[in-house]
Design a protein around this motif. Sequence first.
Motif, PDB file in Angstrom:
ATOM      1  N   LEU A  50       0.828  -1.198   0.000  1.00 53.04           N
ATOM      2  CA  LEU A  50       0.000   0.000   0.000  1.00 53.04           C
ATOM      3  C   LEU A  50       0.864   1.250   0.000  1.00 53.04           C
ATOM      4  O   LEU A  50       1.813   1.364   0.781  1.00 53.04           O
ATOM      5  CB  LEU A  50      -0.925  -0.025   1.231  1.00 53.04           C
ATOM      6  CG  LEU A  50      -1.943   1.104   1.361  1.00 53.04           C
ATOM      7  CD1 LEU A  50      -3.239   0.564   1.959  1.00 53.04           C
ATOM      8  CD2 LEU A  50      -1.403   2.225   2.233  1.00 53.04           C
ATOM      9  N   ASP A  51       0.513   2.170  -0.897  1.00 50.36           N
ATOM     10  CA  ASP A  51       1.241   3.442  -1.032  1.00 50.36           C
ATOM     11  C   ASP A  51       0.229   4.584  -1.034  1.00 50.36           C
ATOM     12  O   ASP A  51      -0.846   4.473  -1.613  1.00 50.36           O
ATOM     13  CB  ASP A  51       2.038   3.422  -2.346  1.00 50.36           C
ATOM     14  CG  ASP A  51       2.462   4.818  -2.783  1.00 50.36           C
ATOM     15  OD1 ASP A  51       3.047   5.542  -1.951  1.00 50.36           O
ATOM     16  OD2 ASP A  51       2.211   5.182  -3.950  1.00 50.36           O
ATOM     17  N   ASP A  52       0.550   5.663  -0.380  1.00 48.47           N
ATOM     18  CA  ASP A  52      -0.348   6.817  -0.322  1.00 48.47           C
ATOM     19  C   ASP A  52       0.023   7.895  -1.340  1.00 48.47           C
ATOM     20  O   ASP A  52      -0.317   9.065  -1.175  1.00 48.47           O
ATOM     21  CB  ASP A  52      -0.370   7.414   1.080  1.00 48.47           C
ATOM     22  CG  ASP A  52       1.026   7.782   1.579  1.00 48.47           C
ATOM     23  OD1 ASP A  52       2.007   7.598   0.824  1.00 48.47           O
ATOM     24  OD2 ASP A  52       1.137   8.245   2.728  1.00 48.47           O
ATOM     25  N   GLY A  53       0.726   7.492  -2.395  1.00 42.86           N
ATOM     26  CA  GLY A  53       1.081   8.429  -3.452  1.00 42.86           C
ATOM     27  C   GLY A  53       2.443   9.067  -3.297  1.00 42.86           C
ATOM     28  O   GLY A  53       2.845   9.883  -4.126  1.00 42.86           O
ATOM     29  N   ASP A  72       3.986   0.369   2.442  1.00 42.22           N
ATOM     30  CA  ASP A  72       3.510  -0.470   3.540  1.00 42.22           C
ATOM     31  C   ASP A  72       3.290  -1.888   3.011  1.00 42.22           C
ATOM     32  O   ASP A  72       2.865  -2.073   1.866  1.00 42.22           O
ATOM     33  CB  ASP A  72       2.197   0.086   4.085  1.00 42.22           C
ATOM     34  CG  ASP A  72       2.069  -0.123   5.586  1.00 42.22           C
ATOM     35  OD1 ASP A  72       2.456  -1.207   6.057  1.00 42.22           O
ATOM     36  OD2 ASP A  72       1.599   0.788   6.278  1.00 42.22           O
ATOM     37  N   LYS A 115       1.511   3.503   6.757  1.00 38.94           N
ATOM     38  CA  LYS A 115       0.718   4.436   5.971  1.00 38.94           C
ATOM     39  C   LYS A 115      -0.637   4.533   6.655  1.00 38.94           C
ATOM     40  O   LYS A 115      -1.325   3.523   6.853  1.00 38.94           O
ATOM     41  CB  LYS A 115       0.550   3.926   4.539  1.00 38.94           C
ATOM     42  CG  LYS A 115       1.850   3.800   3.761  1.00 38.94           C
ATOM     43  CD  LYS A 115       2.431   5.160   3.408  1.00 38.94           C
ATOM     44  CE  LYS A 115       3.647   5.012   2.510  1.00 38.94           C
ATOM     45  NZ  LYS A 115       4.201   6.297   2.085  1.00 38.94           N
ATOM     46  N   LEU A 119      -4.432   5.016   7.056  1.00 40.46           N
ATOM     47  CA  LEU A 119      -5.672   4.984   6.294  1.00 40.46           C
ATOM     48  C   LEU A 119      -6.663   5.954   6.931  1.00 40.46           C
ATOM     49  O   LEU A 119      -6.778   6.023   8.160  1.00 40.46           O
ATOM     50  CB  LEU A 119      -6.259   3.572   6.300  1.00 40.46           C
ATOM     51  CG  LEU A 119      -5.422   2.478   5.636  1.00 40.46           C
ATOM     52  CD1 LEU A 119      -6.101   1.127   5.792  1.00 40.46           C
ATOM     53  CD2 LEU A 119      -5.176   2.791   4.179  1.00 40.46           C
ATOM     54  N   GLY A 148      -9.495   8.992   1.808  1.00 43.65           N
ATOM     55  CA  GLY A 148      -8.189   8.731   1.218  1.00 43.65           C
ATOM     56  C   GLY A 148      -8.248   7.745   0.065  1.00 43.65           C
ATOM     57  O   GLY A 148      -9.087   6.848   0.039  1.00 43.65           O
ATOM     58  N   TYR A 187      -5.588   5.194  -2.178  1.00 47.33           N
ATOM     59  CA  TYR A 187      -4.280   4.565  -2.030  1.00 47.33           C
ATOM     60  C   TYR A 187      -4.002   3.637  -3.207  1.00 47.33           C
ATOM     61  O   TYR A 187      -4.918   3.014  -3.759  1.00 47.33           O
ATOM     62  CB  TYR A 187      -4.229   3.770  -0.713  1.00 47.33           C
ATOM     63  CG  TYR A 187      -4.619   4.606   0.476  1.00 47.33           C
ATOM     64  CD1 TYR A 187      -3.673   5.341   1.188  1.00 47.33           C
ATOM     65  CD2 TYR A 187      -5.960   4.717   0.855  1.00 47.33           C
ATOM     66  CE1 TYR A 187      -4.042   6.145   2.254  1.00 47.33           C
ATOM     67  CE2 TYR A 187      -6.336   5.525   1.920  1.00 47.33           C
ATOM     68  CZ  TYR A 187      -5.374   6.238   2.614  1.00 47.33           C
ATOM     69  OH  TYR A 187      -5.746   7.045   3.664  1.00 47.33           O
ATOM     70  N   ASN A 188      -2.738   3.543  -3.575  1.00 50.54           N
ATOM     71  CA  ASN A 188      -2.312   2.568  -4.576  1.00 50.54           C
ATOM     72  C   ASN A 188      -2.046   1.241  -3.864  1.00 50.54           C
ATOM     73  O   ASN A 188      -1.344   1.223  -2.848  1.00 50.54           O
ATOM     74  CB  ASN A 188      -1.034   3.038  -5.273  1.00 50.54           C
ATOM     75  CG  ASN A 188      -1.211   4.374  -5.967  1.00 50.54           C
ATOM     76  OD1 ASN A 188      -2.177   4.574  -6.706  1.00 50.54           O
ATOM     77  ND2 ASN A 188      -0.295   5.303  -5.731  1.00 50.54           N
ATOM     78  N   VAL A 189      -2.599   0.161  -4.398  1.00 53.05           N
ATOM     79  CA  VAL A 189      -2.429  -1.134  -3.747  1.00 53.05           C
ATOM     80  C   VAL A 189      -2.035  -2.200  -4.767  1.00 53.05           C
ATOM     81  O   VAL A 189      -2.440  -2.151  -5.930  1.00 53.05           O
ATOM     82  CB  VAL A 189      -3.716  -1.588  -3.016  1.00 53.05           C
ATOM     83  CG1 VAL A 189      -3.978  -0.746  -1.783  1.00 53.05           C
ATOM     84  CG2 VAL A 189      -4.930  -1.552  -3.947  1.00 53.05           C
ATOM     85  N   THR A 239      -6.334   0.971  -7.262  1.00 58.86           N
ATOM     86  CA  THR A 239      -6.536   2.010  -6.252  1.00 58.86           C
ATOM     87  C   THR A 239      -7.622   1.560  -5.274  1.00 58.86           C
ATOM     88  O   THR A 239      -8.581   0.886  -5.654  1.00 58.86           O
ATOM     89  CB  THR A 239      -6.933   3.354  -6.883  1.00 58.86           C
ATOM     90  OG1 THR A 239      -8.078   3.172  -7.727  1.00 58.86           O
ATOM     91  CG2 THR A 239      -5.786   3.936  -7.671  1.00 58.86           C
TER      92      THR A 239
END
Length: 434
Positions: free
Chosen positions: A171-174, A252, A387, A389, A393, A395-397, A418
């Motif tokens: 998981l990435d928040d950008g 993450d 990260k 949540l 929001g 998120y890229n997953v 996403t």
Amino acid sequence: MKTFKAIPLAIATLLAGSALAATPASIDWSKVPTVKVPLFYPGQSTYEWLRSKEHDGWAKTARGGSCVSCHDEDDAEKEMGNKLVKGGPLEPMPVTGKNGYIDLKVQAAYDTKNAYLRFQWKTANPFPGSEHQYLRFDGKEWKVWGYPKLDKVVQDGKQPGIYEDRMSVMLDDGKVPDFGKQGCWLTCHEGERDTSKVATKEEVALNPMLAAIKKTDVRKYLPASRTDPLDWKTGKTVEELAKIKASGGFVDLFQWRGHRSHAVGMADDGYVLEWRLADGGKDPFSSNADKDTHAPKYMWDMQKTGYKSITADQLRKGDHFLIREQNAVPFDPNAGWKEGDLIPDYLVSRADAKGSAADNNAIANWKDGVWTVLMIRPLGLANDDDKALKEGGVYNVGFAVHDDNITTRGHHVSFVRTLGLGAKADIRATKLGN
């Protein structure tokens, strides 16, 4: 058909308590949309391969182009996976009978305290992958018994294929460059285990960065952690890495493990930056082998289980978890051990899990050949290795399933998607209580 029971009642009761705003068992999943995410077998396709001329789309990926900008046709993942799994330049050691494709069903929900990620997939085997490697007594000493199917000792018939099933989420928040376009391929590199150019211990020892963080092999990492993104042998200073981490430049990674976390109702918590690292605190599992003698540290409690060890003919015929606070006692070297006795190589404990590493709960069940795994992750985590949540929001997953007694690159993976908590995304989490 066999049903694999979920986590023990005591844990289910804990998960249903005040720590959760919703009781997981009360969620009506028929009212939560299901998104089918195709997973495919990637072979040895690495970050470096994507940028080499061996990859038809190398020029685009080298510029940061997205994988799906080329692989956008229907059944693209199925075609690629079924081709790669059979062997070729990207798979020099094909595993007999391995499938190249998995349909993963994904549902997401959230409330005021937690996000709930529910996954379902059909397993390759008619039994749950809930066993992991063992320590086996050969009449004189204890040795590891059971290895992943990609290992040569298994393919040569010298060891049985034994490895837990896993469900993983990146998981990435950008904040990680290109992760939203190329997903987990940013973390897969030459030098890692089961790649075409595995790093030797001698090579690793020459890397100042890996020496500084006290690592003896190469694991998943992000290109930003190297001075040359295409060369694992390079690396930034500990101070530079700390700045990247502080700015959120890590991915993450939380994983449900069919043996090492499932037994105590958890999913472990980690992240990827310069290595595949565990979050601060303590995971729910640890080695059960004494580092000097290799003998077990714990064995099963005869008074609670009726046995102190098992034998090979008992594999996959029950729950074989060694849980410190429930069914384990210190190992007795004078307990009359016989050749062929088996004790798990990992000790599991919910009581010992602590800190940021212990953030995630999970409930899983295997029935009629299908795993259903529900991961429960708190909203708004403030740890420096998580990260957070939050409602609204996006998120890229990336998702991965390790199935059929295999690990490392033998998994099935998705292209990046996403996830939105009440926000527009490929997978839109439903708010509970509305």
